[in-house]
Motif scaffolding. Structure first.
Motif, PDB file in Angstrom:
ATOM      1  N   ARG A  56      50.612  35.580  55.489  1.00  0.00           N
ATOM      2  CA  ARG A  56      49.240  35.906  55.437  1.00  0.00           C
ATOM      3  C   ARG A  56      49.082  36.501  53.916  1.00  0.00           C
ATOM      4  N   ALA A  57      48.077  36.333  53.382  1.00  0.00           N
ATOM      5  CA  ALA A  57      47.535  37.246  52.088  1.00  0.00           C
ATOM      6  C   ALA A  57      47.460  38.574  52.198  1.00  0.00           C
ATOM      7  N   VAL A  58      47.658  39.473  51.379  1.00  0.00           N
ATOM      8  CA  VAL A  58      47.907  40.864  51.789  1.00  0.00           C
ATOM      9  C   VAL A  58      46.538  41.329  52.317  1.00  0.00           C
ATOM     10  N   PRO A  59      45.308  41.089  51.878  1.00  0.00           N
ATOM     11  CA  PRO A  59      44.032  41.678  52.583  1.00  0.00           C
ATOM     12  C   PRO A  59      43.600  41.054  53.929  1.00  0.00           C
ATOM     13  N   ALA A  77      46.968  50.855  54.732  1.00  0.00           N
ATOM     14  CA  ALA A  77      46.801  51.252  53.483  1.00  0.00           C
ATOM     15  C   ALA A  77      45.433  50.372  52.977  1.00  0.00           C
ATOM     16  N   PRO A  78      44.520  50.907  52.497  1.00  0.00           N
ATOM     17  CA  PRO A  78      43.331  50.236  51.735  1.00  0.00           C
ATOM     18  C   PRO A  78      43.706  49.123  50.898  1.00  0.00           C
ATOM     19  N   TRP A  79      42.889  48.159  50.718  1.00  0.00           N
ATOM     20  CA  TRP A  79      43.318  47.078  49.504  1.00  0.00           C
ATOM     21  C   TRP A  79      41.802  47.093  48.811  1.00  0.00           C
ATOM     22  N   ARG A  80      42.119  46.891  47.509  1.00  0.00           N
ATOM     23  CA  ARG A  80      40.715  46.434  46.628  1.00  0.00           C
ATOM     24  C   ARG A  80      41.294  45.234  45.582  1.00  0.00           C
ATOM     25  N   ALA A  81      40.391  44.545  45.640  1.00  0.00           N
ATOM     26  CA  ALA A  81      40.895  43.461  44.330  1.00  0.00           C
ATOM     27  C   ALA A  81      40.914  43.879  43.199  1.00  0.00           C
ATOM     28  N   GLY A  85      43.302  46.056  42.437  1.00  0.00           N
ATOM     29  CA  GLY A  85      44.001  47.289  42.432  1.00  0.00           C
ATOM     30  C   GLY A  85      45.329  47.144  42.634  1.00  0.00           C
ATOM     31  N   SER A  86      46.174  48.043  42.860  1.00  0.00           N
ATOM     32  CA  SER A  86      47.599  48.320  42.977  1.00  0.00           C
ATOM     33  C   SER A  86      47.804  48.014  44.556  1.00  0.00           C
ATOM     34  N   GLU A  87      48.844  47.095  44.921  1.00  0.00           N
ATOM     35  CA  GLU A  87      49.101  46.929  46.498  1.00  0.00           C
ATOM     36  C   GLU A  87      49.848  47.969  47.060  1.00  0.00           C
TER      37      GLU A  87
END
Length: 215
Positions: free
Chosen positions: A117-120, A134-138, A140-142
């Motif tokens: 699955r994709a990270v988000p 951990a939060p995810w932002r398009a 941003g650092s993974e």
């Protein structure tokens, strides 16, 4: 018998093979690249009607193979024209053959060695399962993984006992009997993989993987 199917450089899968032999299990080892040249027969719609012949191994049929430790990587694209098409054809062939056997993990269109699955999406599912994520932002650092965890059926390694149930829930969401997690310094989930290092939990982890394959 149990078949360990993996890439040429997959040391942890080979460690599982050696562990199975030490336990007295009839275990075979095969390079996944041989699937592209193997003699194979699969009747669509009959999951138990398959024949696979790999170099140096006896004829393999679902009724004779208790389980396949499936560490099959995505096929490499050959040089020359139509490389993407050829790779996709190899992928489809591997998917059809592996789908005829009981595999850990089961192959899927999103990953030959198990669901990816994709990270988000993964982090959303991890949060739903009850894992710290951990939060995810398009853009941003993974995040930087500093630790790993392993789920092998009911056994969980590398996480606090209070999170074992949540880890098994996430594995269920992803339909993965074997799953690895990458964690940041705070112990939050960054990523999951169907191809974890199977030696990371030592002898106890190898025992858990062997028990899963022998079940």
């Amino acid at each position: 018998m149990i078949l360990v199917l993996c890439g040429a450089g997959d040391a942890s899968a080979r460690a599982v093979h050696a562990h199975l032999l030490a336990l007295g299990e009839a275990a075979l080892l095969a390079d996944a690249a041989q699937l592209d040249t193997a003699r194979q027969h699969v009747r669509i719609g009959a999951a138990d009607d398959a024949i696979l012949v790999l170099p140096g191994l006896p004829e393999l049929r679902p009724a004779k193979v208790r389980c396949v430790l499936n560490r099959c990587p995505y096929p490499a694209a050959p040089p020359g024209p139509d490389t993407a098409y050829i790779a996709e054809e190899k992928f489809a062939t591997r998917l059809a053959v592996l789908g005829s056997f009981r595999c850990v993990n089961a192959p899927s269109p999103s990953g030959l060695a198990g669901t990816e699955r994709a990270v988000p999406v993964l982090r959303h599912l991890a949060a739903l399962a009850g894992l710290p994520t951990a939060p995810w932002r398009a853009g941003g650092s993974e995040g930087e993984p500093v630790a790993t965890a392993l789920v092998a059926g009911p056994a969980v390694f590398g996480l606090p006992p209070a999170l074992h149930g949540a880890a098994r829930t996430l594995a269920g969401f992803l339909d993965l009997a074997l799953m690895g997690l990458a964690l940041d310094r705070a112990g939050r989930v960054l990523a999951a993989t169907p191809m974890p290092d199977l030696t990371q939990a030592g002898a106890a982890g190898l025992d858990a993987v062997a028990a899963l394959l022998r079940a």
